[in-house]
Design a protein around this motif. Structure first.
Motif, PDB file in Angstrom:
ATOM      1  N   ILE A  95       0.832  -1.209   0.000  1.00  0.00           N
ATOM      2  CA  ILE A  95       0.000   0.000   0.000  1.00  0.00           C
ATOM      3  C   ILE A  95       0.862   1.254   0.000  1.00  0.00           C
ATOM      4  CG2 ILE A  95      -1.626   1.342   1.396  1.00  0.00           C
ATOM      5  CD1 ILE A  95      -2.854  -1.355   2.244  1.00  0.00           C
ATOM      6  N   SER A  96       1.881   1.270   0.845  1.00  0.00           N
ATOM      7  CA  SER A  96       2.723   2.470   0.906  1.00  0.00           C
ATOM      8  C   SER A  96       3.552   2.637  -0.370  1.00  0.00           C
ATOM      9  CB  SER A  96       3.622   2.441   2.137  1.00  0.00           C
ATOM     10  OG  SER A  96       4.473   1.321   2.100  1.00  0.00           O
ATOM     11  N   PHE A  97       3.963   1.523  -1.001  1.00  0.00           N
ATOM     12  CA  PHE A  97       4.734   1.643  -2.244  1.00  0.00           C
ATOM     13  C   PHE A  97       3.866   2.203  -3.365  1.00  0.00           C
ATOM     14  CE2 PHE A  97       6.697  -0.285  -6.112  1.00  0.00           C
ATOM     15  CZ  PHE A  97       7.847   0.500  -6.099  1.00  0.00           C
ATOM     16  N   VAL A  98       2.622   1.777  -3.444  1.00  0.00           N
ATOM     17  CA  VAL A  98       1.718   2.323  -4.463  1.00  0.00           C
ATOM     18  C   VAL A  98       1.525   3.819  -4.226  1.00  0.00           C
ATOM     19  CG1 VAL A  98      -0.672   2.290  -5.265  1.00  0.00           C
ATOM     20  CG2 VAL A  98       0.573   0.152  -4.973  1.00  0.00           C
ATOM     21  N   CYS A  99       1.367   4.201  -2.961  1.00  0.00           N
ATOM     22  CA  CYS A  99       1.233   5.630  -2.650  1.00  0.00           C
ATOM     23  C   CYS A  99       2.490   6.398  -3.049  1.00  0.00           C
ATOM     24  CB  CYS A  99       0.951   5.825  -1.168  1.00  0.00           C
ATOM     25  SG  CYS A  99      -0.676   5.253  -0.669  1.00  0.00           S
ATOM     26  N   MET A 100       3.655   5.819  -2.788  1.00  0.00           N
ATOM     27  CA  MET A 100       4.915   6.483  -3.159  1.00  0.00           C
ATOM     28  C   MET A 100       5.046   6.599  -4.683  1.00  0.00           C
ATOM     29  SD  MET A 100       6.414   7.406  -0.434  1.00  0.00           S
ATOM     30  CE  MET A 100       8.131   7.644  -0.726  1.00  0.00           C
ATOM     31  N   LEU A 101       4.657   5.552  -5.411  1.00  0.00           N
ATOM     32  CA  LEU A 101       4.711   5.623  -6.880  1.00  0.00           C
ATOM     33  C   LEU A 101       3.797   6.722  -7.405  1.00  0.00           C
ATOM     34  CD1 LEU A 101       4.764   1.923  -8.132  1.00  0.00           C
ATOM     35  CD2 LEU A 101       6.563   3.633  -8.328  1.00  0.00           C
ATOM     36  N   LEU A 102       2.597   6.785  -6.870  1.00  0.00           N
ATOM     37  CA  LEU A 102       1.676   7.841  -7.297  1.00  0.00           C
ATOM     38  C   LEU A 102       2.234   9.216  -6.972  1.00  0.00           C
ATOM     39  CD1 LEU A 102      -1.771   6.296  -6.301  1.00  0.00           C
ATOM     40  CD2 LEU A 102      -0.834   6.602  -8.598  1.00  0.00           C
ATOM     41  N   LEU A 103       2.839   9.357  -5.822  1.00  0.00           N
ATOM     42  CA  LEU A 103       3.433  10.631  -5.431  1.00  0.00           C
ATOM     43  C   LEU A 103       4.584  11.008  -6.361  1.00  0.00           C
ATOM     44  CD1 LEU A 103       3.482  12.894  -3.267  1.00  0.00           C
ATOM     45  CD2 LEU A 103       5.193  11.506  -2.083  1.00  0.00           C
ATOM     46  N   ILE A 104       5.438  10.051  -6.682  1.00  0.00           N
ATOM     47  CA  ILE A 104       6.581  10.317  -7.559  1.00  0.00           C
ATOM     48  C   ILE A 104       6.111  10.696  -8.955  1.00  0.00           C
ATOM     49  CG2 ILE A 104       8.545   9.211  -8.722  1.00  0.00           C
ATOM     50  CD1 ILE A 104       8.969   7.639  -6.063  1.00  0.00           C
ATOM     51  N   LEU A 105       5.175   9.928  -9.500  1.00  0.00           N
ATOM     52  CA  LEU A 105       4.681  10.230 -10.850  1.00  0.00           C
ATOM     53  C   LEU A 105       3.936  11.558 -10.896  1.00  0.00           C
ATOM     54  CD1 LEU A 105       3.482   6.699 -11.990  1.00  0.00           C
ATOM     55  CD2 LEU A 105       5.511   7.946 -12.739  1.00  0.00           C
ATOM     56  N   THR A 106       3.164  11.850  -9.873  1.00  0.00           N
ATOM     57  CA  THR A 106       2.452  13.122  -9.819  1.00  0.00           C
ATOM     58  C   THR A 106       3.422  14.296  -9.754  1.00  0.00           C
ATOM     59  OG1 THR A 106       0.631  12.037  -8.678  1.00  0.00           O
ATOM     60  CG2 THR A 106       0.695  14.433  -8.564  1.00  0.00           C
ATOM     61  N   MET A 107       4.467  14.143  -8.964  1.00  0.00           N
ATOM     62  CA  MET A 107       5.474  15.207  -8.880  1.00  0.00           C
ATOM     63  C   MET A 107       6.190  15.405 -10.214  1.00  0.00           C
ATOM     64  SD  MET A 107       7.070  14.610  -5.096  1.00  0.00           S
ATOM     65  CE  MET A 107       8.438  15.681  -5.428  1.00  0.00           C
ATOM     66  N   ALA A 108       6.491  14.309 -10.889  1.00  0.00           N
ATOM     67  CA  ALA A 108       7.179  14.414 -12.177  1.00  0.00           C
ATOM     68  C   ALA A 108       6.300  15.129 -13.201  1.00  0.00           C
ATOM     69  CB  ALA A 108       7.557  13.028 -12.680  1.00  0.00           C
ATOM     70  N   TRP A 109       5.060  14.710 -13.291  1.00  0.00           N
ATOM     71  CA  TRP A 109       4.184  15.310 -14.294  1.00  0.00           C
ATOM     72  C   TRP A 109       3.790  16.739 -13.928  1.00  0.00           C
ATOM     73  CZ3 TRP A 109       1.862   9.932 -14.360  1.00  0.00           C
ATOM     74  CH2 TRP A 109       2.419   9.190 -15.404  1.00  0.00           C
ATOM     75  N   SER A 110       3.746  17.056 -12.646  1.00  0.00           N
ATOM     76  CA  SER A 110       3.422  18.436 -12.275  1.00  0.00           C
ATOM     77  C   SER A 110       4.566  19.387 -12.640  1.00  0.00           C
ATOM     78  CB  SER A 110       3.107  18.536 -10.790  1.00  0.00           C
ATOM     79  OG  SER A 110       4.286  18.359 -10.025  1.00  0.00           O
ATOM     80  N   GLN A 111       5.772  18.862 -12.723  1.00  0.00           N
ATOM     81  CA  GLN A 111       6.928  19.662 -13.134  1.00  0.00           C
ATOM     82  C   GLN A 111       7.116  19.648 -14.651  1.00  0.00           C
ATOM     83  OE1 GLN A 111       8.813  21.553 -11.082  1.00  0.00           O
ATOM     84  NE2 GLN A 111       7.347  20.956  -9.504  1.00  0.00           N
ATOM     85  N   GLY A 112       6.278  18.905 -15.351  1.00  0.00           N
ATOM     86  CA  GLY A 112       6.359  18.843 -16.805  1.00  0.00           C
ATOM     87  C   GLY A 112       7.452  17.904 -17.304  1.00  0.00           C
ATOM     88  N   VAL A 113       7.847  16.938 -16.507  1.00  0.00           N
ATOM     89  CA  VAL A 113       8.907  15.996 -16.872  1.00  0.00           C
ATOM     90  C   VAL A 113       8.269  14.651 -17.179  1.00  0.00           C
ATOM     91  CG1 VAL A 113      10.987  14.831 -16.053  1.00  0.00           C
ATOM     92  CG2 VAL A 113      10.528  17.169 -15.348  1.00  0.00           C
TER      93      VAL A 113
END
Length: 107
Positions: free
Chosen positions: A13-31
């Protein structure tokens, strides 16, 4: 549920949350995290997220295990309680245990 199974559920559960957080941060920065030039950096972030998930899940599971153990031990009255009934019940339990131990030695 066993401790290992519960720990693995927390890790997942925590790894899925971390993946979502990482991907969201990447896409919010336009990367694009899947672009060949930046893929290794984001893979390092995913591995760091996996490590954090494992450590956090183990930490949380240990806290819960200690609370469960403490709740089981709390059922027996404490001799240090402020309540006189608890102290007397603890004394009776100690006397009964001592008598049982004495009987076992005598046999």
């Amino acid at each position: 549920m066993s401790r290992k199974a519960r720990t693995f559920v927390y890790i997942a559960i925590s790894f899925v949350c971390m993946l979502l957080l990482i991907l969201t941060m990447a896409w919010s920065q336009g990367v694009d995290p899947f672009h060949p030039r930046t893929r290794m950096y984001w893979l390092a972030a995913v591995l760091a997220g996996l490590y954090i998930s494992i450590r956090g899940a183990v930490f949380i599971e240990r806290i819960q295990y200690r609370r469960e153990r403490k709740a089981e031990e709390a059922e027996t009255p404490s001799r240090l309680s402020n309540n006189i009934k608890d102290r007397m019940a603890a004394r009776k339990a100690r006397v009964a245990a001592a008598q049982k131990k004495a009987q076992q030695r005598g046999e």
